[in-house]
Design a protein around this motif. Structure first.
Motif, mmCIF file in Angstrom:
data_model
loop_
_atom_site.group_PDB
_atom_site.id
_atom_site.type_symbol
_atom_site.label_atom_id
_atom_site.label_comp_id
_atom_site.label_asym_id
_atom_site.label_seq_id
_atom_site.Cartn_x
_atom_site.Cartn_y
_atom_site.Cartn_z
ATOM 1 N N THR A 1 106.639 111.437 42.766
ATOM 2 C CA THR A 1 105.646 111.919 43.737
ATOM 3 C C THR A 1 104.991 110.730 44.419
ATOM 4 O O THR A 1 104.576 110.794 45.570
ATOM 5 N N LEU A 2 104.927 109.614 43.683
ATOM 6 C CA LEU A 2 104.123 108.473 44.135
ATOM 7 C C LEU A 2 104.577 107.869 45.459
ATOM 8 O O LEU A 2 103.769 107.481 46.281
ATOM 9 N N LYS A 3 105.895 107.744 45.634
ATOM 10 C CA LYS A 3 106.376 107.006 46.812
ATOM 11 C C LYS A 3 107.050 107.896 47.832
ATOM 12 O O LYS A 3 107.713 107.413 48.750
ATOM 13 N N ARG A 4 106.884 109.204 47.642
ATOM 14 C CA ARG A 4 107.561 110.146 48.516
ATOM 15 C C ARG A 4 107.187 109.939 49.981
ATOM 16 O O ARG A 4 108.027 110.016 50.876
ATOM 17 N N ALA A 5 105.925 109.618 50.212
ATOM 18 C CA ALA A 5 105.452 109.485 51.594
ATOM 19 C C ALA A 5 105.974 108.208 52.254
ATOM 20 O O ALA A 5 105.780 108.006 53.454
ATOM 21 N N TYR A 6 106.610 107.338 51.466
ATOM 22 C CA TYR A 6 107.009 106.030 52.013
ATOM 23 C C TYR A 6 108.515 105.853 52.141
ATOM 24 O O TYR A 6 108.980 104.856 52.679
ATOM 25 N N LEU A 7 109.280 106.827 51.608
ATOM 26 C CA LEU A 7 110.737 106.655 51.597
ATOM 27 C C LEU A 7 111.288 106.474 53.012
ATOM 28 O O LEU A 7 112.236 105.721 53.231
ATOM 29 N N ASP A 8 110.648 107.144 53.988
ATOM 30 C CA ASP A 8 111.185 107.048 55.357
ATOM 31 C C ASP A 8 110.910 105.690 56.010
ATOM 32 O O ASP A 8 111.428 105.395 57.073
#
Ligand SMILES: Cc1cc2nc3c(=O)[nH]c(=O)nc-3n(C[C@H](O)[C@H](O)[C@H](O)COP(=O)(O)OP(=O)(O)OC[C@H]3O[C@@H](n4cnc5c(N)ncnc54)[C@H](O)[C@@H]3O)c2cc1C
Length: 457
Positions: free
Chosen positions: A420-427
């Motif tokens: 959940t932690l890095k989901r917003a940054y994968l893109d």
């Protein structure tokens, strides 16, 4: 959707009384990100006894639109096994059978719930080795290690967990069971679904068992500890050691902040120490000694201390201390926001200095340690985990850290995964086309999103 007592009754029918744990057991609410305040309450916790029960639970949940969060030892650092709203947790801890062990064929087939330490002990007692060694080995499970493709200090020479997996048996969203790969060392019959499950963070299926490769245990290992006053000198020495072609089995580092936090170092360090490197070589006694001597020569340039521990007790104390670094750093302020970026080894110095600088910009104490030879840093911001504002600042600092990693040609996650932690940054790292290819795989295997919703993609 069935909820509450009715949900429990249905699940009890499938797994029996022993297969249900109380939902208020907080152990199942968290993973190693607990000190960042990340937790969730499960709708139920099931602990199946075998793959047949896993299959029955998954099929039932799929039919009734109940999402499932697979859970191994709960040592993950990405919030991957933390329950999301309305999910049940499916823990593998009761599944610990060794199905097949052929020491002469260097292979073993085990249930996913066997712990890393149990597997490594079993291999060692038979003169063999299972090299992947993520920390928290007494808790982390083989299934969790495969689902995160976990690394560890010895990934430098031996690769991450995936390099040792010959096959997996898994339950898909429909409840159907598949076997990918198997007990042979080479197998290219069809798509490589073993690798697809590796690192899938519980989003594609539940790994129930795995065929693993072992190797004869190296006869000996030797270590040299090298201290520097200047991190830049230490990082340059690391890059030179790697570039020289030396085959080291581990090459770890700690910066000044991490050394200060983990103060119970088993040897006396010069007070000016600002960067520490631990290099290990293994093989025959002669090989290990020659390699570590050569490493000491290269790493020793510009050092303030070069020390070679000689006794087994010294080595055990050193690695035990190294295992405790993460906990010692947490203890400084009661919490930490810790990352696992990786960069090319020749950019390590910039990542080490950048971590401290980003911390300062957000008024946070920062440090790093990790797997220097892989360019993999546990860049960490120290926080009081009860202070929401501090946690928020640390998350903004992490966001800057990911930008730094990408600017240096690296990755936002070298070993813990996205969760959940890095989901917003994968893109920031993966192109829209690459992400769409990943989503297409998810849709094909788990069209209704039963497994680990809100994680990874
Ligand atoms: C002190 C400490 C040191 C660590 N050092 C390292 C290190 O050096 N290198 C490293 O890579 N990691 C390290 N870690 C992180 C952690 O140990 C690894 O990621 C570990 O492999 C996770 O295993 P686990 O069984 O605890 O998985 P969990 O935390 O339970 O789960 C992790 C993810 O895998 C999924 N999952 C778990 N089991 C299954 C299964 N059977 N089937 C499908 N999905 C599943 C979960 O849904 C979740 O997404 C460390 C952690 C701690 C606390």
């Amino acid at each position: 959707v069935t909820r509450g007592a009715a949900l429990h009754d249905e699940l009890r029918r499938l797994v029996g009384d022993r297969g249900l744990a109380p939902v208020d057991d907080r152990r199942f609410w968290v993973d190693a990100t607990e000190s960042q305040g990340i937790e969730g309450t499960p709708a139920a916790v099931v602990l199946p006894a075998d793959a047949e029960q896993v299959s029955a639970v998954v099929a039932w949940c799929h039919q009734h639109a109940v999402p499932i969060v697979p859970r191994g030892g709960g040592t993950g650092f990405a919030g991957g096994c933390v329950p999301t709203r309305g999910s049940i947790v499916l823990g593998l801890e009761r599944m610990r059978i060794v199905h097949t062990f052929d020491p002469h064929l260097w292979r073993i087939k085990v249930d996913a719930g066997l712990t890393t330490a149990e597997l490594r002990r079993l291999a060692r007692e038979n003169g063999l080795s299972f090299p992947p060694d993520p920390g928290a080995a007494e808790q982390s499970q083989i299934g969790g290690n495969i689902a995160t493709d976990a690394g560890g200090p010895h990934a430098l020479k031996y690769g991450t967990t995936g390099a040792w997996v010959m096959g997996v048996e898994a339950v898909l969203a429909s409840g159907e069971r598949i076997a990918a790969g198997g007990g042979v060392r080479k197998d290219v019959a069809g798509y490589d679904l073993t690798s697809l499950m590796t690192g899938s963070e519980g989003t594609l299926g539940i790994i129930c068992a795995a065929w693993l490769r072992l190797i004869p245990a190296p006869e000996a290992s030797r270590v040299v500890v090298v201290a520097y006053d200047d991190p830049a000198v230490g990082c340059a020495a690391v890059a030179e050691a790697i570039g020289s072609g030396l085959v080291l089995s581990a090459l770890e580092f700690l910066d000044r902040g991490a050394i200060t936090a983990a103060a119970s170092f088993p040897f006396t360090l010069p007070t000016e120490t600002g960067f520490l490197v631990i290099a290990e070589a293994d093989g025959s006694v002669a090989e290990a000694e020659a390699t570590v001597d050569e490493a000491a020569g290269i790493l020793g340039k510009g050092a303030v201390l070069v020390h070679q521990p000689t006794t087994g007790a010294e080595l055990t104390a050193l690695w035990r201390w190294r295992d405790g670094v993460s906990g010692a750093v947490t203890a400084v302020r009661g919490g930490k926001v810790s990352d696992d970026i990786a960069v090319p080894v020749d950019r390590l110095a910039e990542a080490v200095a950048g971590t401290v600088a980003i911390g300062a910009e957000h008024c946070l104490e920062a440090c790093s340690w990790g797997h220097a030879g892989d360019g993999n840093l546990h860049s960490t911001f120290l926080v009081d985990s009860r202070d929401k504002e501090q946690l928020e600042r640390a998350r903004r600092a992490s966001s800057d850290l990911y930008d730094l990693a990408l600017r240096l040609g690296g990755t936002i996650s070298g070993e813990h995964g996205i969760g959940t932690l890095k989901r917003a940054y994968l893109d920031r790292q993966r192109s829209p086309q690459t992400l769409e290819a990943m989503r297409a795989i998810k849709r094909a295997l788990d069209p209704d999103g039963t497994f680990n919703p809100g994680k990874s993609l």
